[in-house]
Design a protein around this motif. Structure first.
Motif, PDB file in Angstrom:
ATOM      1  N   CYS A  30       1.043  -1.265  -0.027  1.00 45.97           N
ATOM      2  CA  CYS A  30      -0.012  -0.016  -0.270  1.00 45.97           C
ATOM      3  C   CYS A  30       0.891   1.527  -0.214  1.00 45.97           C
ATOM      4  N   LYS A  31       1.465   1.202   0.470  1.00 47.31           N
ATOM      5  CA  LYS A  31       3.020   2.529   0.997  1.00 47.31           C
ATOM      6  C   LYS A  31       3.015   2.749  -0.596  1.00 47.31           C
ATOM      7  N   SER A  32       3.774   2.002  -1.560  1.00 47.86           N
ATOM      8  CA  SER A  32       4.159   1.702  -2.935  1.00 47.86           C
ATOM      9  C   SER A  32       2.820   2.505  -3.900  1.00 47.86           C
ATOM     10  N   LYS A  33       1.506   2.680  -3.320  1.00 49.69           N
ATOM     11  CA  LYS A  33       0.716   3.047  -3.923  1.00 49.69           C
ATOM     12  C   LYS A  33       0.140   4.405  -3.546  1.00 49.69           C
ATOM     13  N   ILE A  34       0.317   5.066  -2.739  1.00 53.59           N
ATOM     14  CA  ILE A  34       0.345   5.980  -1.648  1.00 53.59           C
ATOM     15  C   ILE A  34       1.412   6.871  -2.576  1.00 53.59           C
ATOM     16  N   ASP A  35       2.671   6.262  -2.743  1.00 54.58           N
ATOM     17  CA  ASP A  35       3.983   7.270  -2.970  1.00 54.58           C
ATOM     18  C   ASP A  35       3.388   7.718  -4.718  1.00 54.58           C
ATOM     19  N   PHE A  36       3.088   6.365  -4.952  1.00 54.41           N
ATOM     20  CA  PHE A  36       2.687   7.447  -6.792  1.00 54.41           C
ATOM     21  C   PHE A  36       1.470   8.614  -6.672  1.00 54.41           C
ATOM     22  N   MET A  37       0.493   8.247  -5.724  1.00 50.30           N
ATOM     23  CA  MET A  37      -0.674   9.026  -5.651  1.00 50.30           C
ATOM     24  C   MET A  37      -0.487  10.303  -5.258  1.00 50.30           C
ATOM     25  N   GLU A  38       0.417  10.162  -4.361  1.00 48.24           N
ATOM     26  CA  GLU A  38       1.521  11.485  -3.814  1.00 48.24           C
ATOM     27  C   GLU A  38       2.300  11.988  -5.060  1.00 48.24           C
ATOM     28  N   SER A  39       2.539  10.997  -5.624  1.00 46.44           N
ATOM     29  CA  SER A  39       3.943  12.042  -6.811  1.00 46.44           C
ATOM     30  C   SER A  39       2.862  13.082  -7.795  1.00 46.44           C
TER      31      SER A  39
ATOM     32  N   CYS B 206     -13.232  -4.521   7.496  1.00 45.63           N
ATOM     33  CA  CYS B 206     -13.348  -5.270   5.661  1.00 45.63           C
ATOM     34  C   CYS B 206     -14.027  -3.598   5.818  1.00 45.63           C
ATOM     35  N   ARG B 207     -14.792  -2.601   5.910  1.00 49.74           N
ATOM     36  CA  ARG B 207     -15.567  -1.358   5.204  1.00 49.74           C
ATOM     37  C   ARG B 207     -14.781  -0.199   4.954  1.00 49.74           C
ATOM     38  N   THR B 208     -13.603  -1.026   5.734  1.00 45.39           N
ATOM     39  CA  THR B 208     -12.371  -0.031   5.527  1.00 45.39           C
ATOM     40  C   THR B 208     -11.777  -0.539   4.043  1.00 45.39           C
ATOM     41  N   LEU B 209     -11.250  -1.515   4.002  1.00 47.45           N
ATOM     42  CA  LEU B 209     -10.387  -2.440   3.398  1.00 47.45           C
ATOM     43  C   LEU B 209     -11.332  -2.303   1.773  1.00 47.45           C
ATOM     44  N   LEU B 210     -12.882  -2.844   1.904  1.00 41.17           N
ATOM     45  CA  LEU B 210     -13.903  -1.853   0.389  1.00 41.17           C
ATOM     46  C   LEU B 210     -13.121  -0.763   0.528  1.00 41.17           C
ATOM     47  N   ARG B 211     -13.416  -0.167   0.814  1.00 43.15           N
ATOM     48  CA  ARG B 211     -12.847   0.952   0.185  1.00 43.15           C
ATOM     49  C   ARG B 211     -11.460   1.229  -0.577  1.00 43.15           C
ATOM     50  N   LEU B 212     -10.181   1.198   0.022  1.00 39.99           N
ATOM     51  CA  LEU B 212      -9.135   0.549  -0.628  1.00 39.99           C
ATOM     52  C   LEU B 212      -9.023   0.284  -1.152  1.00 39.99           C
ATOM     53  N   HIS B 213     -10.063  -0.807  -1.303  1.00 41.66           N
ATOM     54  CA  HIS B 213     -10.120  -2.518  -2.720  1.00 41.66           C
ATOM     55  C   HIS B 213     -10.417  -1.052  -3.719  1.00 41.66           C
ATOM     56  N   ARG B 214     -11.716  -0.285  -3.666  1.00 41.25           N
ATOM     57  CA  ARG B 214     -12.073   0.585  -4.726  1.00 41.25           C
ATOM     58  C   ARG B 214     -10.872   1.599  -5.140  1.00 41.25           C
ATOM     59  N   SER B 215     -10.418   1.671  -4.326  1.00 38.53           N
ATOM     60  CA  SER B 215      -9.409   3.417  -4.603  1.00 38.53           C
ATOM     61  C   SER B 215      -8.092   2.343  -5.705  1.00 38.53           C
ATOM     62  N   LEU B 216      -7.964   1.000  -5.314  1.00 37.07           N
ATOM     63  CA  LEU B 216      -6.631   0.025  -6.036  1.00 37.07           C
ATOM     64  C   LEU B 216      -7.326   0.014  -7.770  1.00 37.07           C
TER      65      LEU B 216
ATOM     66  N   ILE C 271       3.226  -3.392 -13.861  1.00 37.21           N
ATOM     67  CA  ILE C 271       2.697  -2.834 -12.294  1.00 37.21           C
ATOM     68  C   ILE C 271       0.882  -3.090 -12.641  1.00 37.21           C
ATOM     69  N   ILE C 272       0.461  -3.488 -13.959  1.00 39.54           N
ATOM     70  CA  ILE C 272      -0.868  -3.446 -14.237  1.00 39.54           C
ATOM     71  C   ILE C 272      -1.221  -4.719 -13.089  1.00 39.54           C
ATOM     72  N   GLN C 273      -0.078  -5.771 -13.810  1.00 45.30           N
ATOM     73  CA  GLN C 273      -0.821  -7.202 -12.920  1.00 45.30           C
ATOM     74  C   GLN C 273      -0.404  -7.335 -11.721  1.00 45.30           C
ATOM     75  N   ALA C 274       0.496  -6.438 -11.452  1.00 39.94           N
ATOM     76  CA  ALA C 274       0.435  -6.893  -9.509  1.00 39.94           C
ATOM     77  C   ALA C 274      -0.596  -6.693  -9.842  1.00 39.94           C
TER      78      ALA C 274
END
Length: 186
Positions: A1-10, A72-82, A162-165
């Protein structure tokens, strides 16, 4: 999740709202893990997605009628962001159209990815704000630099990896959330 955050911040300050929400949700799951690990004085159920889902259901932490602060609810929100991030990168990886033009970052982010992955779950006001955010995104060349390439031809293979991962993580999480009917938690 850290790399996802770093990418979004960039992506700049215009997308910082999304990266901040991802950070908050990740921290909430960490806090829940610590709290419930100490409460029950045993190994935390937050060691995997499946164990978290099963543990929270067993403990009655998930409610299907109203919002709760569950992992679970929080994970669902992260899942949608992914899903949003994955779809956005898929748009970036595509070549030019029949007239030799590439989609703009605003098109492949807001009109395509956002409308599918996040907009159906956001109130009207947030959807309008997101449209403004995506109009202000940097150009395609900036995104290519983020994945350390200079030309679209170089980006496509990198983005596919990246997309595959991201797809693997999304598919596994989707399967678990669907199995327990958690894809529409309030």
């Amino acid at each position: 999740c850290k790399s996802k955050i770093d990418f979004m911040e960039s992506l700049g300050t215009m997308v910082s709202l999304f990266s901040q929400k991802v950070k908050e949700k990740t921290e909430l799951i960490r806090e829940l893990s610590l709290k419930h690990g100490l409460e029950f004085q045993r190994e935390s159920v937050y060691r995997s997605v499946r164990s978290m889902v099963e543990g929270e259901l067993k403990a009655g932490q998930v409610n299907f009628s109203y919002r709760t602060d569950s992992g679970c609810r929080t994970l669902l929100r992260l899942h949608r962001s992914l899903l949003w991030l994955k779809m956005m990168l898929e748009g970036l990886s595509k070549g030019p159209d029949s007239e030799g033009r590439y989609k703009t970052t605003g098109v492949f982010c807001s009109r395509d990815a956002y409308k599918v992955a996040l907009a159906p779950h956001h109130p009207w006001m947030l959807r309008q704000a997101a449209e403004i955010v995506f109009l202000a995104l940097p150009d395609r060349e900036y995104f290519l630099q983020l994945v350390c390439v200079k030309k679209q031809e170089e980006a496509t293979p990198v983005l596919r990896i990246i997309i595959q991962a991201l797809s693997v993580v999304h598919t596994r999480t989707q399967r678990i959330l669907k199995k327990y009917d958690m894809l529409e938690l309030p």
